[in-house]
Design a protein around this motif. Sequence first.
Motif, PDB file in Angstrom:
ATOM      1  N   ARG A 193      41.979  -6.183   0.829  1.00 42.59           N
ATOM      2  CA  ARG A 193      42.305  -6.497   2.220  1.00 42.59           C
ATOM      3  C   ARG A 193      42.866  -7.911   2.335  1.00 42.59           C
ATOM      4  NH1 ARG A 193      40.113  -4.580   6.856  1.00 42.59           N
ATOM      5  NH2 ARG A 193      40.646  -2.567   5.948  1.00 42.59           N
ATOM      6  N   ARG A 194      42.273  -8.853   1.637  1.00 40.86           N
ATOM      7  CA  ARG A 194      42.780 -10.232   1.654  1.00 40.86           C
ATOM      8  C   ARG A 194      44.208 -10.284   1.101  1.00 40.86           C
ATOM      9  NH1 ARG A 194      39.167 -14.641   1.994  1.00 40.86           N
ATOM     10  NH2 ARG A 194      40.432 -15.798   0.522  1.00 40.86           N
ATOM     11  N   ARG A 195      44.458  -9.526   0.037  1.00 36.98           N
ATOM     12  CA  ARG A 195      45.800  -9.485  -0.535  1.00 36.98           C
ATOM     13  C   ARG A 195      46.792  -8.858   0.448  1.00 36.98           C
ATOM     14  NH1 ARG A 195      44.271  -7.968  -4.966  1.00 36.98           N
ATOM     15  NH2 ARG A 195      44.282  -5.712  -4.650  1.00 36.98           N
ATOM     16  N   GLN A 196      46.371  -7.819   1.129  1.00 37.79           N
ATOM     17  CA  GLN A 196      47.211  -7.170   2.133  1.00 37.79           C
ATOM     18  C   GLN A 196      47.574  -8.135   3.254  1.00 37.79           C
ATOM     19  OE1 GLN A 196      45.156  -3.850   3.872  1.00 37.79           O
ATOM     20  NE2 GLN A 196      46.797  -3.321   5.297  1.00 37.79           N
ATOM     21  N   ILE A 197      46.592  -8.896   3.694  1.00 39.34           N
ATOM     22  CA  ILE A 197      46.833  -9.872   4.763  1.00 39.34           C
ATOM     23  C   ILE A 197      47.730 -11.010   4.260  1.00 39.34           C
ATOM     24  CG2 ILE A 197      45.709 -11.606   6.233  1.00 39.34           C
ATOM     25  CD1 ILE A 197      43.307  -9.636   6.396  1.00 39.34           C
ATOM     26  N   ALA A 198      47.493 -11.472   3.044  1.00 37.96           N
ATOM     27  CA  ALA A 198      48.327 -12.541   2.474  1.00 37.96           C
ATOM     28  C   ALA A 198      49.785 -12.113   2.400  1.00 37.96           C
ATOM     29  CB  ALA A 198      47.816 -12.919   1.089  1.00 37.96           C
ATOM     30  N   GLU A 199      50.022 -10.863   2.012  1.00 38.41           N
ATOM     31  CA  GLU A 199      51.396 -10.364   1.947  1.00 38.41           C
ATOM     32  C   GLU A 199      52.016 -10.292   3.338  1.00 38.41           C
ATOM     33  OE1 GLU A 199      50.931  -6.686  -0.113  1.00 38.41           O
ATOM     34  OE2 GLU A 199      50.754  -7.642  -2.091  1.00 38.41           O
ATOM     35  N   ALA A 200      51.218  -9.932   4.342  1.00 34.15           N
ATOM     36  CA  ALA A 200      51.714  -9.901   5.719  1.00 34.15           C
ATOM     37  C   ALA A 200      52.078 -11.313   6.189  1.00 34.15           C
ATOM     38  CB  ALA A 200      50.659  -9.288   6.643  1.00 34.15           C
ATOM     39  N   VAL A 201      51.239 -12.285   5.839  1.00 34.76           N
ATOM     40  CA  VAL A 201      51.531 -13.685   6.192  1.00 34.76           C
ATOM     41  C   VAL A 201      52.857 -14.116   5.567  1.00 34.76           C
ATOM     42  CG1 VAL A 201      50.794 -16.086   5.905  1.00 34.76           C
ATOM     43  CG2 VAL A 201      49.121 -14.339   6.500  1.00 34.76           C
ATOM     44  N   CYS A 202      53.059 -13.789   4.310  1.00 39.13           N
ATOM     45  CA  CYS A 202      54.296 -14.171   3.623  1.00 39.13           C
ATOM     46  C   CYS A 202      55.517 -13.532   4.284  1.00 39.13           C
ATOM     47  CB  CYS A 202      54.229 -13.765   2.153  1.00 39.13           C
ATOM     48  SG  CYS A 202      53.036 -14.720   1.189  1.00 39.13           S
ATOM     49  N   LEU A 243      56.509 -20.937   9.238  1.00 42.52           N
ATOM     50  CA  LEU A 243      55.061 -21.133   9.224  1.00 42.52           C
ATOM     51  C   LEU A 243      54.457 -21.244  10.616  1.00 42.52           C
ATOM     52  CD1 LEU A 243      54.328 -23.635   6.304  1.00 42.52           C
ATOM     53  CD2 LEU A 243      53.039 -21.559   6.793  1.00 42.52           C
ATOM     54  N   GLU A 244      55.118 -21.957  11.490  1.00 40.79           N
ATOM     55  CA  GLU A 244      54.533 -22.221  12.809  1.00 40.79           C
ATOM     56  C   GLU A 244      54.443 -20.972  13.667  1.00 40.79           C
ATOM     57  OE1 GLU A 244      53.114 -25.047  13.191  1.00 40.79           O
ATOM     58  OE2 GLU A 244      53.919 -25.610  11.239  1.00 40.79           O
ATOM     59  N   ALA A 245      55.233 -19.953  13.330  1.00 41.70           N
ATOM     60  CA  ALA A 245      55.236 -18.732  14.133  1.00 41.70           C
ATOM     61  C   ALA A 245      54.125 -17.768  13.749  1.00 41.70           C
ATOM     62  CB  ALA A 245      56.591 -18.032  14.006  1.00 41.70           C
ATOM     63  N   VAL A 246      53.387 -18.069  12.692  1.00 36.48           N
ATOM     64  CA  VAL A 246      52.335 -17.163  12.220  1.00 36.48           C
ATOM     65  C   VAL A 246      51.116 -17.253  13.133  1.00 36.48           C
ATOM     66  CG1 VAL A 246      50.734 -16.652  10.337  1.00 36.48           C
ATOM     67  CG2 VAL A 246      53.101 -17.279   9.828  1.00 36.48           C
ATOM     68  N   SER A 247      50.689 -16.118  13.670  1.00 34.44           N
ATOM     69  CA  SER A 247      49.482 -16.056  14.494  1.00 34.44           C
ATOM     70  C   SER A 247      48.584 -14.947  13.967  1.00 34.44           C
ATOM     71  CB  SER A 247      49.835 -15.775  15.957  1.00 34.44           C
ATOM     72  OG  SER A 247      50.317 -14.442  16.094  1.00 34.44           O
ATOM     73  N   ALA A 286      47.780  -9.465  11.997  1.00 37.97           N
ATOM     74  CA  ALA A 286      47.049  -8.200  12.089  1.00 37.97           C
ATOM     75  C   ALA A 286      48.017  -7.035  12.288  1.00 37.97           C
ATOM     76  CB  ALA A 286      46.049  -8.259  13.245  1.00 37.97           C
ATOM     77  N   THR A 287      49.013  -7.235  13.142  1.00 38.00           N
ATOM     78  CA  THR A 287      49.998  -6.180  13.395  1.00 38.00           C
ATOM     79  C   THR A 287      50.806  -5.885  12.138  1.00 38.00           C
ATOM     80  OG1 THR A 287      50.184  -6.808  15.726  1.00 38.00           O
ATOM     81  CG2 THR A 287      51.987  -5.508  14.791  1.00 38.00           C
TER      82      THR A 287
END
Length: 204
Positions: free
Chosen positions: A10-19, A27-31, A36-37
């Motif tokens: 799950r952490r890897r999935q979220i990290a890939e979404a962040v990237c 970077l500043e647009a990441v919320s 989550a979406t």
Amino acid sequence: MPRQVDYEDRRRQIAEAVCTLIARSGLEAVSLRDVATEANVSMGAVQRCFRTKEDMLLSALEHISQHVSGRAEQRIAAAASPEAAATLLAHTLTELALLDEESKTLAHVWLAFATRASAGDKVAAVLHDTYAKLHDLITWLIRYGQDTGEVPRSFDPDGEADTLLALADGLTVHVLAGHHTPAAALNILRRHLAHLLPDAPEDA
């Protein structure tokens, strides 16, 4: 019974979404909501994995740092038999420069974190560790070339590794900025390698 959650996955999935979001909007647009979406999970799932946005961003940076290092290491490990130092070094630097089309997202994210880093903060610490590992890898390849007779003993492996790593990094920026095409950047890399390794392969 409720399905067991693999938190590392799950952490890897979220990290890939962040990237993905960083490459798309910076970077500043990441919320938390957008992450989550993008990751197709609930905001609660994101918050259970990461206490703060900074923790989430650092995890994404560590994920991408491991990916950048892994590209080079996999290239060497995948060699079916011991390859010439010229081949290994040329291919490794091409991987590190992130010049191909499928590396564009990776390159955007790496540059976003690099420009965000300031001396002494956690982002800079992760970047420092990654560059140190890459420097050691390139130094090892140059020494390997000296052992095989492909690289003159007069060259300083540490100094040459510094130059090659800086060149690969600079070419990444130039391609993203549109100053060079990936093909032109690859030619620059080959020309520099020619002075160190006259037998560097043309198809690296």
